[in-house]
Design a protein around this motif. Structure first.
Motif, PDB file in Angstrom:
ATOM      1  N   GLY A  21       0.797  -1.222   0.000  1.00  0.00           N
ATOM      2  CA  GLY A  21       0.000   0.000   0.000  1.00  0.00           C
ATOM      3  C   GLY A  21       0.825   1.264   0.000  1.00  0.00           C
ATOM      4  N   GLY A  22       2.050   1.180   0.524  1.00  0.00           N
ATOM      5  CA  GLY A  22       2.888   2.369   0.598  1.00  0.00           C
ATOM      6  C   GLY A  22       3.332   2.894  -0.749  1.00  0.00           C
ATOM      7  N   LEU A  23       3.190   2.079  -1.794  1.00  0.00           N
ATOM      8  CA  LEU A  23       3.540   2.537  -3.138  1.00  0.00           C
ATOM      9  C   LEU A  23       2.327   3.092  -3.881  1.00  0.00           C
ATOM     10  N   SER A  24       1.197   3.170  -3.193  1.00  0.00           N
ATOM     11  CA  SER A  24       0.010   3.750  -3.818  1.00  0.00           C
ATOM     12  C   SER A  24       0.258   5.202  -4.178  1.00  0.00           C
ATOM     13  N   ALA A  25      -0.392   5.652  -5.244  1.00  0.00           N
ATOM     14  CA  ALA A  25      -0.273   7.051  -5.659  1.00  0.00           C
ATOM     15  C   ALA A  25      -1.361   7.925  -5.062  1.00  0.00           C
ATOM     16  N   HIS A  26      -2.198   7.351  -4.181  1.00  0.00           N
ATOM     17  CA  HIS A  26      -3.286   8.094  -3.550  1.00  0.00           C
ATOM     18  C   HIS A  26      -2.938   8.476  -2.120  1.00  0.00           C
ATOM     19  N   ALA A  27      -3.478   9.595  -1.675  1.00  0.00           N
ATOM     20  CA  ALA A  27      -3.385   9.970  -0.269  1.00  0.00           C
ATOM     21  C   ALA A  27      -4.169   8.983   0.575  1.00  0.00           C
ATOM     22  N   GLY A  28      -3.664   8.701   1.763  1.00  0.00           N
ATOM     23  CA  GLY A  28      -4.406   7.908   2.733  1.00  0.00           C
ATOM     24  C   GLY A  28      -5.401   8.778   3.482  1.00  0.00           C
ATOM     25  N   GLN A  29      -6.072   8.169   4.470  1.00  0.00           N
ATOM     26  CA  GLN A  29      -7.136   8.887   5.175  1.00  0.00           C
ATOM     27  C   GLN A  29      -6.655  10.192   5.798  1.00  0.00           C
ATOM     28  N   SER A  30      -5.513  10.163   6.494  1.00  0.00           N
ATOM     29  CA  SER A  30      -5.022  11.381   7.150  1.00  0.00           C
ATOM     30  C   SER A  30      -4.661  12.461   6.143  1.00  0.00           C
ATOM     31  N   GLY A  31      -4.101  12.045   5.006  1.00  0.00           N
ATOM     32  CA  GLY A  31      -3.786  13.018   3.964  1.00  0.00           C
ATOM     33  C   GLY A  31      -5.024  13.709   3.430  1.00  0.00           C
ATOM     34  N   LEU A  32      -6.105  12.947   3.261  1.00  0.00           N
ATOM     35  CA  LEU A  32      -7.364  13.530   2.798  1.00  0.00           C
ATOM     36  C   LEU A  32      -7.933  14.489   3.838  1.00  0.00           C
ATOM     37  N   VAL A  33      -7.883  14.077   5.102  1.00  0.00           N
ATOM     38  CA  VAL A  33      -8.401  14.929   6.181  1.00  0.00           C
ATOM     39  C   VAL A  33      -7.610  16.234   6.250  1.00  0.00           C
ATOM     40  N   ASP A  34      -6.285  16.139   6.201  1.00  0.00           N
ATOM     41  CA  ASP A  34      -5.458  17.347   6.289  1.00  0.00           C
ATOM     42  C   ASP A  34      -5.711  18.276   5.103  1.00  0.00           C
ATOM     43  N   TRP A  35      -5.872  17.702   3.904  1.00  0.00           N
ATOM     44  CA  TRP A  35      -6.045  18.543   2.712  1.00  0.00           C
ATOM     45  C   TRP A  35      -7.363  19.296   2.768  1.00  0.00           C
ATOM     46  N   ILE A  36      -8.449  18.627   3.084  1.00  0.00           N
ATOM     47  CA  ILE A  36      -9.764  19.298   3.081  1.00  0.00           C
ATOM     48  C   ILE A  36      -9.878  20.278   4.245  1.00  0.00           C
ATOM     49  N   SER A  37      -9.093  20.067   5.303  1.00  0.00           N
ATOM     50  CA  SER A  37      -9.167  20.942   6.475  1.00  0.00           C
ATOM     51  C   SER A  37      -8.541  22.308   6.236  1.00  0.00           C
ATOM     52  N   GLN A  38      -7.844  22.494   5.108  1.00  0.00           N
ATOM     53  CA  GLN A  38      -7.232  23.787   4.803  1.00  0.00           C
ATOM     54  C   GLN A  38      -8.239  24.826   4.328  1.00  0.00           C
ATOM     55  N   PHE A  39      -9.447  24.387   3.976  1.00  0.00           N
ATOM     56  CA  PHE A  39     -10.440  25.320   3.448  1.00  0.00           C
ATOM     57  C   PHE A  39     -11.125  26.062   4.599  1.00  0.00           C
TER      58      PHE A  39
END
Length: 467
Positions: free
Chosen positions: A407-425
């Motif tokens: 999974g570490g070679l996935s090109a997608h953000a994991g759950q925490s990455g998604l949470v951090d990104w959307i929280s910038q708005f």
């Protein structure tokens, strides 16, 4: 009043397509992707547009993966003559992706029609062909990140780096309707912060509506350093057993990541004496595109990649062999052990990887490594879910090979990455979760509410919203 209709990648991962309608913009598609899984010909022929393609004024394309772009040629065949907007790197990749996809489709259709003839059934006409690919590519306009692009009577589009694959974009759309202005942000597919070959996804701060991908909304990834150690251990174990390794790889992004990781292992003296085969003409062509564009990245490690992505890979991965021709691919079958075979397709829905599975999946000495998301209904997902028997060309094969997922070679953000990104708005926008299975979306929604008090919606396919 603007509206959004969710036509694909709604409570599912593949088939990304959303219809945006606004007086400022006209009728615009965000992506035009195909669904993946099952029989390829049947799947393509069952795809139907829930709109008249001739009425679409533009397509805004987040990136070149086929689950985001794969129906563009059919869109043209059925009447689309508008603008096709994307980043410059996506435009370069799209040329390779669409030509390869139509070639595979037409070859599969030819085989299907041979079966029809033998059964006395009528032949199936193609729903698109090479001429449609050439024509829709002729509509393609590539832009750099950050440039303001005027669309329609009052729309402005800006592509931002999503860090997913080369050219991938977060799409920001500003709708100027009279005295009112509204901003829609479509995340596309977001990459990870620690990806070596990609920049981190850019953060945005203002929007009225955000479409947020949620592929890995229910899980985290291991870091790339840990994944490299895991890959090293798997390779060592398989080498000691005298087996070979099969890696179903997405031609864009994942293949280049894998080559880089194998090159690092070689440089560290950790690759044993493996013969490495890149058995995908499309991946070979895409790797050449990466070589031309990697200078845009900021990472110090990228200085090494001028060697990594040349055709010979001399000095970085000298055991790599490029298998362009069918005969070269078939010759790999004569190697009984010590081969690392990187072949498409990434979800085992077609391509040369299925031929290698036929030759090796029944041998317990071998290992099958998945490095990316496996959508429901695909052969890859069936194997990952633990199937002990699979069907290949109507024949049953027992699954005895070791099956691993990195999974570490996935090109997608994991759950925490998604949470951090959307929280910038700020202030909090209206958030719609797309491009994810419902269970993953529910997990992401629960965490966003628990930690950030952010309420999100999970639209169904065909659902329409106004904003």
């Amino acid at each position: 009043m603007a509206s959004l209709t969710f036509l694909g990648a709604a409570r599912e991962v593949t088939g990304s397509c959303h219809l945006l309608e606004s007086p400022a913009l006209g009728r615009v598609l965000l992506d035009c992707g195909m669904h993946q899984g099952g029989d390829a010909v049947k799947r393509i022929h069952e795809e139907e547009f829930a709109f008249d393609p001739a009425t679409i004024d533009a397509v805004l394309l987040s990136h070149a993966h086929l689950d985001h772009s794969g129906l563009l040629a059919r869109l043209y065949r059925e009447g689309f003559r508008g603008r096709l907007l994307c980043t410059r790197a996506t435009a370069a990749l799209l040329d390779i992706m669409l030509h390869d996809a139509v070639g595979l489709y037409l070859r599969d259709l030819e085989r299907e029609n041979l079966r029809h003839v033998r059964r006395g059934q009528p032949e199936i006409d193609p729903v698109y062909d090479e001429s449609d690919v050439e024509a829709v590519l002729g509509l393609c306009e590539g832009f750099p990140y950050g440039e303001r692009i005027e669309v329609g009577e009052g729309g402005v589009v800006v592509f931002h780096d999503a860090g997913h694959i080369l050219g991938s974009a977060i799409i920001e759309i500003v709708l100027n309707e009279g005295e009112h202005s509204k901003t829609l942000v479509f995340s596309g597919d977001l990459g990870k912060l620690d990806s070596v070959l990609m920049n981190p996804p850019q953060t945005l701060h203002k929007a009225d509506v955000v479409l947020l991908e949620s592929t890995y909304g229910d899980r985290e990834h291991r870091c790339e350093e840990d994944s490299l150690e895991e890959l090293r251990d798997i390779l060592h174990d398989t080498w000691r057993q005298g087996g070979s390794v099969m890696i179903p790889a997405f031609a864009v992004g994942r293949t280049q990541d894998i080559l880089f990781q194998l090159g690092l292992l070689h440089q560290q003296g950790e690759l044993d004496n493996w013969q490495v085969f890149l058995d995908s003409p499309m991946a070979i062509a895409v790797t050449g595109v990466y070589d031309r564009w990697l200078k845009l990245l900021d990472h110090d490690e990228v200085r090494k990649l001028s060697d990594v992505h040349r055709a010979s890979l001399e000095g970085f991965l000298p055991t790599l062999q490029m298998s362009r021709e069918v005969e070269e691919s078939m010759a790999i079958n004569r190697i009984k052990g010590g081969a690392i075979i990187i072949a498409g397709s990434g979800m085992c829905t077609g391509g040369r990887i299925r031929h290698h599975l036929k030759q090796r999946i029944w041998d317990a000495r071998n290992t099958l490594i998945f490095t990316g998301y496996q959508a429901r209904g695909t052969l890859g997902r069936i194997i990952v879910d633990g199937a002990r028997h699979i069907k290949l060309w109507g024949e049953d094969y027992v699954v005895k090979a070791r099956v691993e997922t990195l999974g570490g070679l996935s090109a997608h953000a994991g759950q925490s990455g998604l949470v951090d990104w959307i929280s910038q708005f700020q202030p909090v926008p209206q958030v719609m979760l797309v491009h994810g299975e419902f269970e993953a979306q529910e997990a992401l929604a629960e965490r966003l509410w628990r930690e950030r008090k952010l309420h999100v919606d999970i639209p169904r396919r065909g659902q329409r919203m106004e904003f």
